[in-house]
Design a protein around this motif. Structure first.
Motif, short mmCIF file in Angstrom:
data_model
loop_
_atom_site.label_atom_id
_atom_site.label_comp_id
_atom_site.label_asym_id
_atom_site.label_seq_id
_atom_site.Cartn_x
_atom_site.Cartn_y
_atom_site.Cartn_z
N LEU A 552 65.24 -37.51 57.18
CA LEU A 552 64.71 -37.84 58.50
C LEU A 552 65.65 -38.77 59.25
O LEU A 552 65.94 -38.55 60.43
CB LEU A 552 63.33 -38.49 58.34
N ILE A 553 66.13 -39.80 58.58
CA ILE A 553 67.05 -40.75 59.22
C ILE A 553 68.33 -40.05 59.65
O ILE A 553 68.86 -40.29 60.74
CB ILE A 553 67.34 -41.92 58.27
N ALA A 554 68.84 -39.16 58.80
CA ALA A 554 70.07 -38.45 59.13
C ALA A 554 69.89 -37.53 60.33
O ALA A 554 70.70 -37.53 61.26
CB ALA A 554 70.55 -37.65 57.92
N LEU A 555 68.81 -36.74 60.32
CA LEU A 555 68.59 -35.81 61.43
C LEU A 555 68.33 -36.55 62.74
O LEU A 555 68.79 -36.13 63.80
CB LEU A 555 67.42 -34.89 61.10
N ALA A 556 67.61 -37.67 62.67
CA ALA A 556 67.33 -38.43 63.89
C ALA A 556 68.58 -39.03 64.49
O ALA A 556 68.63 -39.29 65.70
CB ALA A 556 66.32 -39.53 63.58
N ASN A 557 69.61 -39.24 63.65
CA ASN A 557 70.83 -39.89 64.12
C ASN A 557 72.03 -38.95 64.13
O ASN A 557 73.17 -39.40 64.22
CB ASN A 557 71.13 -41.11 63.25
N ARG A 558 71.78 -37.63 64.05
CA ARG A 558 72.83 -36.61 64.11
C ARG A 558 73.90 -36.84 63.04
O ARG A 558 75.10 -36.67 63.29
CB ARG A 558 73.47 -36.58 65.50
N ILE A 559 73.48 -37.22 61.85
CA ILE A 559 74.39 -37.45 60.73
C ILE A 559 74.57 -36.13 59.99
O ILE A 559 73.60 -35.47 59.63
CB ILE A 559 73.82 -38.53 59.79
N ALA A 560 75.83 -35.74 59.75
CA ALA A 560 76.11 -34.41 59.21
C ALA A 560 75.95 -34.34 57.69
O ALA A 560 75.77 -33.26 57.14
CB ALA A 560 77.54 -33.99 59.58
N GLU A 561 76.04 -35.47 56.97
CA GLU A 561 75.96 -35.45 55.51
C GLU A 561 74.64 -34.85 55.04
O GLU A 561 73.62 -34.99 55.70
CB GLU A 561 76.11 -36.86 54.94
N THR A 562 74.68 -34.21 53.87
CA THR A 562 73.46 -33.62 53.31
C THR A 562 72.96 -34.37 52.08
O THR A 562 71.81 -34.23 51.71
CB THR A 562 73.69 -32.15 52.93
N GLY A 563 73.80 -35.16 51.42
CA GLY A 563 73.38 -35.91 50.24
C GLY A 563 72.56 -37.13 50.60
O GLY A 563 72.79 -37.77 51.63
N THR A 564 71.61 -37.47 49.75
CA THR A 564 70.72 -38.60 50.04
C THR A 564 71.48 -39.91 50.16
O THR A 564 71.34 -40.65 51.14
CB THR A 564 69.65 -38.72 48.94
N ILE A 565 72.30 -40.23 49.17
CA ILE A 565 73.07 -41.47 49.20
C ILE A 565 74.06 -41.45 50.35
O ILE A 565 74.23 -42.46 51.07
CB ILE A 565 73.76 -41.70 47.85
N ALA A 566 74.73 -40.32 50.57
CA ALA A 566 75.69 -40.21 51.67
C ALA A 566 74.99 -40.42 53.01
O ALA A 566 75.55 -41.03 53.93
CB ALA A 566 76.37 -38.85 51.64
N ARG A 567 73.76 -39.95 53.13
CA ARG A 567 73.01 -40.13 54.38
C ARG A 567 72.67 -41.60 54.61
O ARG A 567 72.83 -42.11 55.73
CB ARG A 567 71.73 -39.29 54.34
#
Length: 647
Positions: A552-567
């Motif tokens: 959720l945090i990644a998608l809301a901030n347009r973050i491309a990473e898919t791994g949990t820790i990377a996000r």
């Protein structure tokens, strides 16, 4: 009411004082981090503690009391922590602390009031330290300072050390650590030559120096290529090329390279991924040394690089099915060598990727005529590069129809191949997905535009089924074929989700439904019956809250990473999370993965089916303590989501 336990050493003498403190020291030595503190620092702590008594239901600390003034260690009894209304219902914001646990470290370090009300569940005794003495102990004891400033990470370090110790009887730990720098493996100056050097002269240098490779550099010692004895057989002896030809004609160009400070683990992973047996160590553009797979400590016994090569060149599916046991041995030895959870999951994913690519290549070759171009997608844990030893298939196909052909036509041609690949992966130990999320399902074999249309429907409507699909399909990456279409789809999804606040809120609501299983009466809420009584599902109840929150945090901030820790790390870099938040959530997520992998190793060793369940009563005290803290961190993450989305 308080009962003083301070010792008057001036009245009774040092020996008597130490005897009086002995029971306190003995108690402290049974719990982390005190069991690792220097004797002098432990004695300082014991001398400055006093004993406090709190009757049942009595409040010990609360936010209204001002800046925290004491450090508490529970000696006997239980303490309940209750968060405020902003973290959700009180039942979801409560947990219990037991003997050996301490609080409120964060408030003491920040010189602020506590954010949690601590209440005695029963008659309780606490060992208490004034905040001035707490500060002194921080300065005296590096172990105590490390524990307080990175509490969960410190406990996780201890847990990893315990795993290494338990496995050390089965594997020698005399070689270099996975986390050691590459420079520690360099034993000699590198053997090198210029590109114009005749092959014969290069071979003479290799023979004289007793090495199996030579690096080709320019006049500034910048690596241009590498030549090995394997190349001698494959490129010289069988081709008839003259030994007077320049070495640059037969060298492997653009050799792998890493800086001296890179970890040994990085070299192992790079060799395994690329299938090469040597890495150039380059500092400031100049060759500093060469590390071969033979240098890579005990992993050479299992042969991580050799295992990768064997997978890549396996002649048939039957050969691939024999590599599962070797993967288990690699993980055992990596644990012994001090690998982090992130490294372990990356290696598992790396080897699984090799197997998947080889399966696809074999199936494509067996099909005869080349199929239409496609990209093989992985979803879920493989998409996040977070696989454990227990994994099934979550995959799909993405294609762009050639001019003049419809998506339906291309799909009809690809589906038999996809189904064959799914069956072959099943034979290799990757079970078919019970939910049929596989490329052989027409619903998962789609053109780029069809994938966009499907994701658009989920984002725009957000039904419970759509949200469930998003939790699986939105964690995807390309494993085989052209990556550009997959990257285009990832960017498209990120833009669509980030601009749809309704869908983000629905994702947040969905994420908050899965509460970590912390108990009010006992430490954990466990299954009361069924097939696995008295257990916790570490994937569903442990890992999932972190995966959902990070997604959720990644998608809301347009973050491309898919791994949990990377996000989490990426969110901290752009300021969407505080660094300390991200660190704690990464550590908590990592520990739960560690427990899952340890359980899988034990189950595999006993010939049992792998599952993600654990009975908390079977864990040692340290593991129980870390697991409880990990679940509390999951609640903090969910409290953050609830606040962000006003839920």
């Amino acid at each position: 009411m308080e009962l003083s336990s301070r010792s008057d050493s001036s009245a009774s003498g040092p020996a008597v004082a130490r005897n009086a403190l002995a029971p306190v020291v003995e108690f402290l030595l049974r719990h982390a981090p005190f069991d690792r503190m220097a004797p002098a620092h432990l004695e300082f702590l014991a001398q400055h503690l006093r004993l406090g008594f709190y009757a049942r239901d009595e409040v010990i600390t609360e936010p209204a009391s001002g800046a925290a003034g004491h450090f508490y260690i529970i000696k006997q009894g239980r303490v309940r922590g209750e968060t405020g209304d902003d973290a959700g219902p009180s039942e979801d914001g409560a947990w219990e602390l037991v003997a050996g646990e301490c609080f409120p470290i964060g408030a003491l370090l920040a010189r602020r009031p506590v954010r949690t009300l601590h209440r005695a569940v029963e008659d309780t005794f606490c060992l208490e330290l004034e905040h001035e003495d707490f500060d002194k102990l921080l300065g005296l004891s590096p172990v105590f300072h490390d524990f307080c400033t990175r509490r969960l990470a410190n406990l996780l370090d201890q847990a990893l050390q315990g795993v290494q110790a338990s496995l050390a009887t089965a594997a020698s730990t005399g070689e270099a650590s996975l986390n050691a720098p590459l420079s520690s493996l360099i034993r000699r100056a590198p053997v090198a030559c210029l590109p114009q050097t005749p092959i014969r002269e290069a071979l003479q240098s290799m023979n004289k120096e007793r090495v199996g490779s030579i690096v080709i550099t320019d006049t500034e010692q910048q690596p241009l290529g590498v030549f090995t004895l394997h190349d001698l057989l494959g490129r010289v002896a069988t081709s008839g090329i003259s030994l007077e030809s320049p070495i640059e004609q037969v060298m492997t160009r653009r050799p792998l390279s890493l800086p001296p400070q890179a970890a040994v683990y990085e070299a192992a992973a790079l060799m395994a991924r690329m299938g090469f047996g040597h890495v150039c160590v380059v500092e400031d553009g100049r060759l500093a040394g060469v590390v071969s797979e033979r240098d890579l400590f005990s992993l050479q016994r299992v042969g991580l690089v050799q295992l990768s090569r064997s997978i890549t060149h396996a002649p048939d599916i039957a050969a691939l099915t024999r590599f599962g046991r070797d993967i288990h041995r690699v993980i055992d030895q990596m644990l012994v060598q001090g690998a982090s959870v992130a490294q372990l999951t990356q290696i598992i994913t790396l080897l699984n990727d090799h197997i998947t690519r080889r399966v696809i290549s074999l199936c494509v070759a067996e099909a005869g005529a080349p199929p239409p171009a496609f990209t093989w997608l992985s979803f879920g844990s493989e998409g996040r590069q977070e696989q454990t030893l227990k994994t099934d298939q979550d995959n799909g196909m993405l294609f762009i129809p050639p001019d003049g052909r419809s998506a339906q036509d291309v799909r009809g041609e690809l589906l038999p191949l996809a189904q064959k690949i799914n069956q072959a992966l099943d034979a290799c130990g990757y079970p078919l997905c019970r939910g049929n999320i596989m490329a052989g399902n027409p619903e998962c074999c789609l053109s780029l535009e069809e994938w966009k249309a499907r994701f658009f429907e989920w984002i725009e409507h957000g039904t419970p089924e759509h949200l469930l699909n998003a939790s699986i399909f939105f964690d995807f990456r390309a494993i085989y074929g052209e990556r550009a279409p997959a990257e285009e789809l990832q960017h498209w999804v990120a833009e669509r989700v980030a601009s749809n606040t309704t869908f983000l809120r629905q994702m947040a609501e969905n994420a908050l439904r899965n509460r970590p299983p912390l108990g009010l009466v006992r430490d954990f809420v466990v299954a009361s019956g069924g097939e696995h009584p008295d257990t916790i599902d570490l994937k569903l109840n442990g890992s999932m809250p972190f995966m959902d929150g990070a997604r959720l945090i990644a998608l809301a901030n347009r973050i491309a990473e898919t791994g949990t820790i990377a996000r989490f790390r990426a969110a901290a870099r752009i300021g969407a999370l505080r660094e300390k938040e991200a660190d704690a959530w990464c550590d908590a997520h990592a520990f739960i993965y560690l427990l899952r992998m340890r359980a899988h190793q034990v189950q595999a060793g006993q010939g049992l089916a792998l599952d993600n369940r654990v009975n908390p009563d079977s864990l040692n005290e340290l593991d129980r303590r870390i697991l409880k803290e990990a679940f509390r961190q999951a609640r903090k993450l969910q409290a953050r989501l609830a606040l962000d989305y006003q839920l």
